[in-house]
Scaffold this active site. Structure first.
Site, PDB file in Angstrom:
ATOM      1  N   HIS A 111      -9.362   5.713  13.412  1.00  0.00           N
ATOM      2  CA  HIS A 111     -10.232   5.826  12.238  1.00  0.00           C
ATOM      3  C   HIS A 111     -10.567   7.300  11.989  1.00  0.00           C
ATOM      4  CE1 HIS A 111     -11.605   1.451  12.511  1.00  0.00           C
ATOM      5  NE2 HIS A 111     -10.996   1.639  13.658  1.00  0.00           N
ATOM      6  N   GLU A 134       0.812  -1.216   0.000  1.00  0.00           N
ATOM      7  CA  GLU A 134       0.000   0.000   0.000  1.00  0.00           C
ATOM      8  C   GLU A 134       0.853   1.278   0.000  1.00  0.00           C
ATOM      9  OE1 GLU A 134      -3.661   0.006   2.333  1.00  0.00           O
ATOM     10  OE2 GLU A 134      -3.347  -2.101   2.864  1.00  0.00           O
ATOM     11  N   TYR A 166     -13.304   0.018  20.362  1.00  0.00           N
ATOM     12  CA  TYR A 166     -13.109  -0.905  21.473  1.00  0.00           C
ATOM     13  C   TYR A 166     -14.332  -1.812  21.498  1.00  0.00           C
ATOM     14  CZ  TYR A 166     -11.323  -2.940  25.681  1.00  0.00           C
ATOM     15  OH  TYR A 166     -10.784  -3.839  26.584  1.00  0.00           O
ATOM     16  N   LEU A 209      -2.328  -0.283  17.801  1.00  0.00           N
ATOM     17  CA  LEU A 209      -3.100   0.947  17.936  1.00  0.00           C
ATOM     18  C   LEU A 209      -3.314   1.648  16.586  1.00  0.00           C
ATOM     19  CD1 LEU A 209      -4.450   2.617  20.250  1.00  0.00           C
ATOM     20  CD2 LEU A 209      -2.576   4.234  19.865  1.00  0.00           C
ATOM     21  N   HIS A 210      -4.562   1.945  16.288  1.00  0.00           N
ATOM     22  CA  HIS A 210      -4.889   2.663  15.051  1.00  0.00           C
ATOM     23  C   HIS A 210      -6.101   3.556  15.282  1.00  0.00           C
ATOM     24  CE1 HIS A 210      -6.978  -1.261  15.014  1.00  0.00           C
ATOM     25  NE2 HIS A 210      -7.999  -0.583  14.513  1.00  0.00           N
ATOM     26  N   LYS A 228     -12.070  -0.065   3.486  1.00  0.00           N
ATOM     27  CA  LYS A 228     -13.503   0.112   3.206  1.00  0.00           C
ATOM     28  C   LYS A 228     -13.790   1.213   2.195  1.00  0.00           C
ATOM     29  CE  LYS A 228     -14.962   0.313   7.729  1.00  0.00           C
ATOM     30  NZ  LYS A 228     -14.293  -0.621   8.623  1.00  0.00           N
TER      31      LYS A 228
HETATM   32  O1  G7M Z   1     -12.122  -2.608  14.209  1.00  0.00           O
HETATM   33  P1  G7M Z   1     -10.756  -2.093  13.971  1.00  0.00           P
HETATM   34  O2  G7M Z   1     -10.530  -0.812  14.714  1.00  0.00           O
HETATM   35  O3  G7M Z   1      -9.668  -3.113  14.288  1.00  0.00           O
HETATM   36  O4  G7M Z   1     -10.693  -1.714  12.445  1.00  0.00           O
HETATM   37  C1  G7M Z   1      -9.620  -2.029  11.589  1.00  0.00           C
HETATM   38  C2  G7M Z   1      -9.744  -1.247  10.299  1.00  0.00           C
HETATM   39  O5  G7M Z   1      -8.700  -1.648   9.422  1.00  0.00           O
HETATM   40  C3  G7M Z   1     -11.056  -1.475   9.537  1.00  0.00           C
HETATM   41  O6  G7M Z   1     -11.682  -0.218   9.296  1.00  0.00           O
HETATM   42  C4  G7M Z   1     -10.615  -2.183   8.263  1.00  0.00           C
HETATM   43  O7  G7M Z   1     -11.415  -1.849   7.150  1.00  0.00           O
HETATM   44  C5  G7M Z   1      -9.191  -1.706   8.099  1.00  0.00           C
HETATM   45  N1  G7M Z   1      -8.350  -2.662   7.350  1.00  0.00           N
HETATM   46  C6  G7M Z   1      -8.319  -4.001   7.542  1.00  0.00           C
HETATM   47  N2  G7M Z   1      -7.400  -4.542   6.704  1.00  0.00           N
HETATM   48  C7  G7M Z   1      -7.100  -5.952   6.653  1.00  0.00           C
HETATM   49  C8  G7M Z   1      -6.827  -3.542   5.956  1.00  0.00           C
HETATM   50  C9  G7M Z   1      -5.821  -3.510   4.935  1.00  0.00           C
HETATM   51  O8  G7M Z   1      -5.252  -4.524   4.498  1.00  0.00           O
HETATM   52  N3  G7M Z   1      -5.507  -2.261   4.450  1.00  0.00           N
HETATM   53  C10 G7M Z   1      -6.142  -1.120   4.894  1.00  0.00           C
HETATM   54  N4  G7M Z   1      -5.790   0.037   4.345  1.00  0.00           N
HETATM   55  N5  G7M Z   1      -7.097  -1.138   5.850  1.00  0.00           N
HETATM   56  C11 G7M Z   1      -7.439  -2.349   6.392  1.00  0.00           C
END
Ligand code: G7M
Length: 322
Positions: A262, A168, A252, A259-260, A190
């Protein structure tokens, strides 16, 4: 194309190694060998459907997510089959994203493929009962923390691929390389980046020692403020969407324990932005400032859980919900 490849195209399924390699290298051009096994879930509001399938002659499950106007079951053989032309967006580990060029009667389909898919991937997308659970600090320490620590690191492979610039790379919106307070910002899986009012981006922090909200304390305030401020600024510059139109939040429980944060357009009605799932980053920061450094360890947290989630069983959620 050599003779054997041409034969395979016309007369039967592509050899096993070819499909796996084609998916891994982002070279899948159609779904001619894809067989639908089960409709896992449908969401007419979000115009999406999740399918469990297999590639002909192969044992591995595949999860295929199609999004467009509401689906007619009669269209599926043509749609999740040879008629759909794929244009690669990107591949990361077992996750790949395509823009689908459907037959003329269909339009505007995004195609997300998880292959090979684990039982966890399949369960995640299957229609399931949901309830709200109440997680005390004691439950967190006794049940949730050991669960998080036992998750195989391979589940975060896609995250490390991004942070190590193996995947990416060309999608990257912004990078702050600082090892303590740095992060990378990308479009979320998404979002197909076509419409700014559907904007959905994801910031992955550079450091690897923070799993989730429960780990956050006063020393992390500079990191959290940095992600919020520089993330919003980068989105404004790239897409013209101001900070006032962004919902910036953590999940959560998250699906991935690195940690990420949105960043979603405020107009987006995403289930992931709902109460019981999303916690605004500003609230996370303010809580630490006003209630004390260890507030996120001390708080009782209430959130939604799906029946297919491993935590459902560990927390005895079925019993909680009766
Ligand atoms: O629920 P959680 O906070 O863990 O959300 C993880 C986020 O990562 C979601 O909004 C997914 O759509 C996003 N995501 C998951 N994967 C596997 C990928 C990926 O391979 N690349 C990107 N850019 N986003 C991802």
């Amino acid at each position: 194309m050599d003779a054997s490849a041409a034969d395979a195209e016309e007369s039967g399924p592509t050899p096993r190694s070819d499909v796996s390699a084609a998916v891994a290298h982002g070279q899948l051009t159609n779904l001619k060998d894809f067989e639908v096994v089960e409709v896992l879930s449908q969401d007419p509001l979000n115009k999406s459907i999740a399918l469990l399938g297999r590639f002909a002659g192969r044992p591995d499950d595949a999860v295929l997510l199609l999004a467009r106007k509401p689906f007619d079951a009669a269209d599926l053989p043509a749609l999740a089959g040879p008629g759909l032309e794929l244009q690669l967006d990107f591949v990361n580990d077992v996750y790949s994203k395509y823009v689908g060029r459907p037959p003329p009667q269909h339009s505007g389909i995004t195609v997300d493929l998880v292959y090979p898919a684990t039982a966890k991937h399949v369960q995640k997308h299957r229609e399931q009962k949901r309830i709200m659970v109440i997680e005390t600090p004691e439950l967190y320490e006794r049940v949730v923390l050991p669960y998080i620590r036992a998750i195989p690191p391979a589940r975060l492979q896609w995250v490390y691929n991004i942070l190590e610039k193996k995947k990416e790379v060309e999608r990257m919106i912004f990078e702050d390389p600082d090892p303590v307070n740095g992060f990378m910002l990308h479009p979320d899986l998404k979002w197909d980046q076509t419409s700014p009012d559907q904007l959905y981006c994801l910031a992955l922090v550079a450091r690897r020692d923070l799993a989730c909200l429960r780990d956050l304390a006063e020393p992390h305030l500079p990191l959290l403020e940095n992600v919020r401020d520089k993330g919003c600024q980068a989105i404004q510059q790239r897409y013209g969407v101001p900070a006032s139109c962004l919902r910036v939040f953590l999940h959560y429980q998250p699906s991935y324990y690195h940690l990420h944060v949105h960043f979603a357009h405020v107009a987006l009605a995403s289930p992931g932005a709902a109460a019981g799932k999303a916690i605004l980053l500003d609230d996370v920061i303010d809580c630490i400032k006003t209630c004390g450094s260890d507030v996120w360890r001390r708080r009782t947290l209430t959130y939604q859980l799906g029946e297919a989630d491993e935590l459902w069983r560990l927390l005895g959620a079925g019993a909680q919900g009766q």
